[in-house]
Design a protein around this motif. Structure first.
Motif, mmCIF file in Angstrom:
data_model
loop_
_atom_site.group_PDB
_atom_site.id
_atom_site.type_symbol
_atom_site.label_atom_id
_atom_site.label_comp_id
_atom_site.label_asym_id
_atom_site.label_seq_id
_atom_site.Cartn_x
_atom_site.Cartn_y
_atom_site.Cartn_z
ATOM 1 N N SER A 1 0.849 -1.189 0.000
ATOM 2 C CA SER A 1 0.000 0.000 0.000
ATOM 3 C C SER A 1 0.885 1.239 0.000
ATOM 4 O O SER A 1 1.829 1.331 0.780
ATOM 5 C CB SER A 1 -0.873 -0.040 1.261
ATOM 6 N N ASP A 2 0.614 2.178 -0.900
ATOM 7 C CA ASP A 2 1.367 3.432 -0.951
ATOM 8 C C ASP A 2 0.407 4.598 -1.049
ATOM 9 O O ASP A 2 -0.604 4.524 -1.742
ATOM 10 C CB ASP A 2 2.317 3.453 -2.166
ATOM 11 N N MET A 3 0.763 5.659 -0.367
ATOM 12 C CA MET A 3 -0.060 6.875 -0.328
ATOM 13 C C MET A 3 0.735 8.020 -0.954
ATOM 14 O O MET A 3 1.869 8.280 -0.555
ATOM 15 C CB MET A 3 -0.405 7.192 1.113
ATOM 16 N N VAL B 1 0.801 12.097 -1.779
ATOM 17 C CA VAL B 1 0.240 13.343 -1.285
ATOM 18 C C VAL B 1 0.753 14.507 -2.136
ATOM 19 O O VAL B 1 1.950 14.585 -2.418
ATOM 20 C CB VAL B 1 0.660 13.557 0.184
ATOM 21 N N ARG C 1 4.128 16.628 -1.746
ATOM 22 C CA ARG C 1 5.144 15.736 -1.177
ATOM 23 C C ARG C 1 5.658 14.784 -2.255
ATOM 24 O O ARG C 1 6.852 14.613 -2.422
ATOM 25 C CB ARG C 1 4.527 14.944 -0.012
ATOM 26 N N HIS C 2 4.727 14.169 -2.940
ATOM 27 C CA HIS C 2 5.083 13.194 -3.973
ATOM 28 C C HIS C 2 4.882 13.718 -5.385
ATOM 29 O O HIS C 2 5.339 13.117 -6.346
ATOM 30 C CB HIS C 2 4.259 11.919 -3.818
ATOM 31 N N ASN D 1 -5.186 13.261 -2.269
ATOM 32 C CA ASN D 1 -4.459 12.145 -1.670
ATOM 33 C C ASN D 1 -4.876 10.882 -2.410
ATOM 34 O O ASN D 1 -6.067 10.656 -2.629
ATOM 35 C CB ASN D 1 -4.810 12.054 -0.180
ATOM 36 N N ASP E 1 13.137 5.356 -2.379
ATOM 37 C CA ASP E 1 13.683 6.456 -1.567
ATOM 38 C C ASP E 1 15.146 6.750 -1.903
ATOM 39 O O ASP E 1 15.748 7.652 -1.321
ATOM 40 C CB ASP E 1 13.567 6.124 -0.075
ATOM 41 N N ASP F 1 13.764 10.863 3.487
ATOM 42 C CA ASP F 1 12.921 10.536 4.626
ATOM 43 C C ASP F 1 11.693 11.433 4.575
ATOM 44 O O ASP F 1 11.818 12.651 4.504
ATOM 45 C CB ASP F 1 13.684 10.767 5.929
ATOM 46 N N HIS F 2 10.509 10.804 4.623
ATOM 47 C CA HIS F 2 9.278 11.584 4.449
ATOM 48 C C HIS F 2 9.015 12.554 5.589
ATOM 49 O O HIS F 2 8.196 13.442 5.458
ATOM 50 C CB HIS F 2 8.081 10.659 4.262
ATOM 51 N N PHE F 3 9.685 12.398 6.715
ATOM 52 C CA PHE F 3 9.476 13.326 7.816
ATOM 53 C C PHE F 3 10.668 14.249 8.048
ATOM 54 O O PHE F 3 10.685 15.021 8.982
ATOM 55 C CB PHE F 3 9.082 12.588 9.104
#
Lengths: 340, 340
Positions: free
Chosen positions: B45-47, B49, B52-53, B128, B213, B333-335
């Protein structure tokens, strides 16, 4: 906190068994399920968005519960046994206290149903929770929306409408006494997916759906997909509201047991079109009346017959004199103006 | 446009076969898969946004392609054959032209892989896209991150780094001539999941991951989960950049074939740590060198050996004299603060 640290800290439970049917959980490119040979895999996916499905200040523990509950409710509606789920989460920031409570609420419900978190995704973005859930059901036994037959009884599990009344209170449209509101709010924020009832109804119910967008809308899906219509008895339907109101009967007035009052219009609107209850609406042949009651008893879930399936298309709601009521009731639509 | 009308218009294809293994698609509480008895079901599963993406003005057809591609890439990384997927979509508004193009891009890729859309959710909210994908793989044959062995070769499929360079152009950090940028942008916005190669590597690769990544980060997952380390040859790795640059060899300078220039630092950073390429990084015993090349040929996907697995933990990148390079390279890193 980084993405992988976040997953490790809040969503990985190395000591927790994944359960039968799960071969590989979080941490690889894919999770691996080992479905029981011959069984069907039931799959559902729901996305919850802040401001649409919940308020920004909602208790994160309740939100974790609800995000999984609405998905388990879909498995319940098709009679499947939960196996596992994935979680994709967009977060404005990595707030440790919020994440801890969210995960606790989610895992508490997951553990009740033996449903393991096997994977997913986390990213930064406006708060968004997308859960996809997996369950098993024997071939040919899934409860579908398309099976309702003319002459079937229409049943609803538990109670419906309280979640909608609680939403009206949160939106400032209605006031209730604290005790009544607390009960209604529990229904809105921590719904109980009827997983055991759904499985108990295999081979008994002819069609089923869960009540997420409101009774009229969700029963409407059954009617449309089954090519039938239905008549609901308003008086029986109105008894489904539990926490907020009881009918005083002949006077036509409704008052809460706890001295809170809601209007008859809101009462009927809440029962027929209020969403977010996550009960099951289902149909069964009158010949299976005793079997339905046995399934309800076995699963500890009350059910109420509120109408009948008919050949004439459409959904009619009638009063005790057989006259139509509730013409203006509409189901929730996510792209219509916000129902609040 | 309402939620159900939107689904019916853009995401339901009544004339389109769902394919073997799919018993029930869109339109009920759950979809039903009929997995081949004994097979494992691979799930990812991938989200995605906005901001961001992808950028708000991204071509919706490309976005539809990419949203599914990143998920198919996870199936590829575990060697699974795609079966089906669910789509959950939050949209600010129901824009028919946007939805039509998004669906076309998504279904064009889905049809290439015989992967049916079986369900999902649509709601209003900040854009999203959450896709969950399902594939099959024989028991014991899934490619995992944990199987790399000391002495294995490290391979990368296709080319990596161009997507990162394209992102730098879109962010205004770098300029390229139009033709070079178009090629690089294609890699960023319409990546090719290496589904055939992943399946061809069953029984040959000891470990695999997809490069989402960045090479350092994704190979790092393999190293960590396999309990090993690796050394990569910078010169071999730098050959992986395709559209944007070629090494001029002895001078140490890099120039595009099309007269665009990027710095050696950006070149190395793009190859080692640029995300969004969706190639496969995998390991295999030197004894299987010919089998790897045969799998590459059979699947029409070039592969390159760029290093070796070693017992010493950590990832080292060395120049032709064996000296360490690229100390500052980090995975996405997404954060962390946005890499742009």
């Amino acid at each position: 906190m980084g993405e992988f640290e976040l997953i490790a800290q809040f969503f990985t439970r190395p000591q927790h068994p994944l359960g039968p049917g799960v071969e590989l959980g979080i941490g690889d490119d894919c999770a691996l399920l080992a479905p029981t040979p011959g069984m069907r895999l039931a799959i559902s996916s729901d996305m919850l968005v802040q401001g649409r499905h919940f308020f920004a200040d909602v208790d994160p523990r309740s939100l974790g519960h609800k995000a999984l509950a609405v998905n388990l409710s879909d498995l319940a509606a098709c009679g499947a046994r939960p196996l596992a789920f994935t979680l994709a989460l967009a977060l404005p920031q990595a707030d440790a206290a919020w994440l801890k409570a969210f995960a606790e609420g989610m895992f508490a419900l997951a553990d009740q149903h033996g449903c393991a978190l096997i994977g997913g995704d986390t990213t930064q973005g406006p708060l968004n929770i997308c859960i996809t859930v997996f369950g098993e059901v024997p071939p040919g036994q899934a409860l579908l929306r398309s099976g309702a037959q003319v002459g079937d009884d229409v049943y609803v599990s538990g109670t419906v409408g309280d979640a909608h009344v609680a939403l009206q209170v949160l939106l400032g449209h209605v006031t209730l006494d604290d005790a009544t509101f607390a009960k209604a709010r529990q229904r809105l924020e921590q719904p109980t997916p009827r997983v055991a009832l759904g499985q108990a109804l295999r081979g008994i119910a002819t069609a089923a759906a869960d009540v997420s967008d409101g009774l009229v809308g969700d029963l409407g899906h059954i009617l449309k997909q089954s090519g039938v219509g239905a008549t609901l008895r308003a008086q029986d339907a109105m008894q489904l509201l539990a926490a907020c109101a009881v009918s005083t009967g002949a006077t036509g007035q409704f008052a809460s047991k706890n001295a809170s009052f809601i209007s008859p219009e809101l009462h009927l609107q809440s029962v027929l079109a209020g969403g977010d209850d996550y009960e099951l609406v289902f149909t069964a042949s009158p010949a299976n009346c005793a079997a339905v009651q046995a399934a309800a008893l076995a699963s500890g879930t009350p059910v109420h017959c509120i109408g009948q399936i008919e050949a004439a298309p459409g959904l009619r709601v009638v009063d005790s004199a057989g006259q139509p009521v509730a013409q203006g009731v509409k189901a929730f639509d996510h792209f219509a103006p916000h129902k609040g």
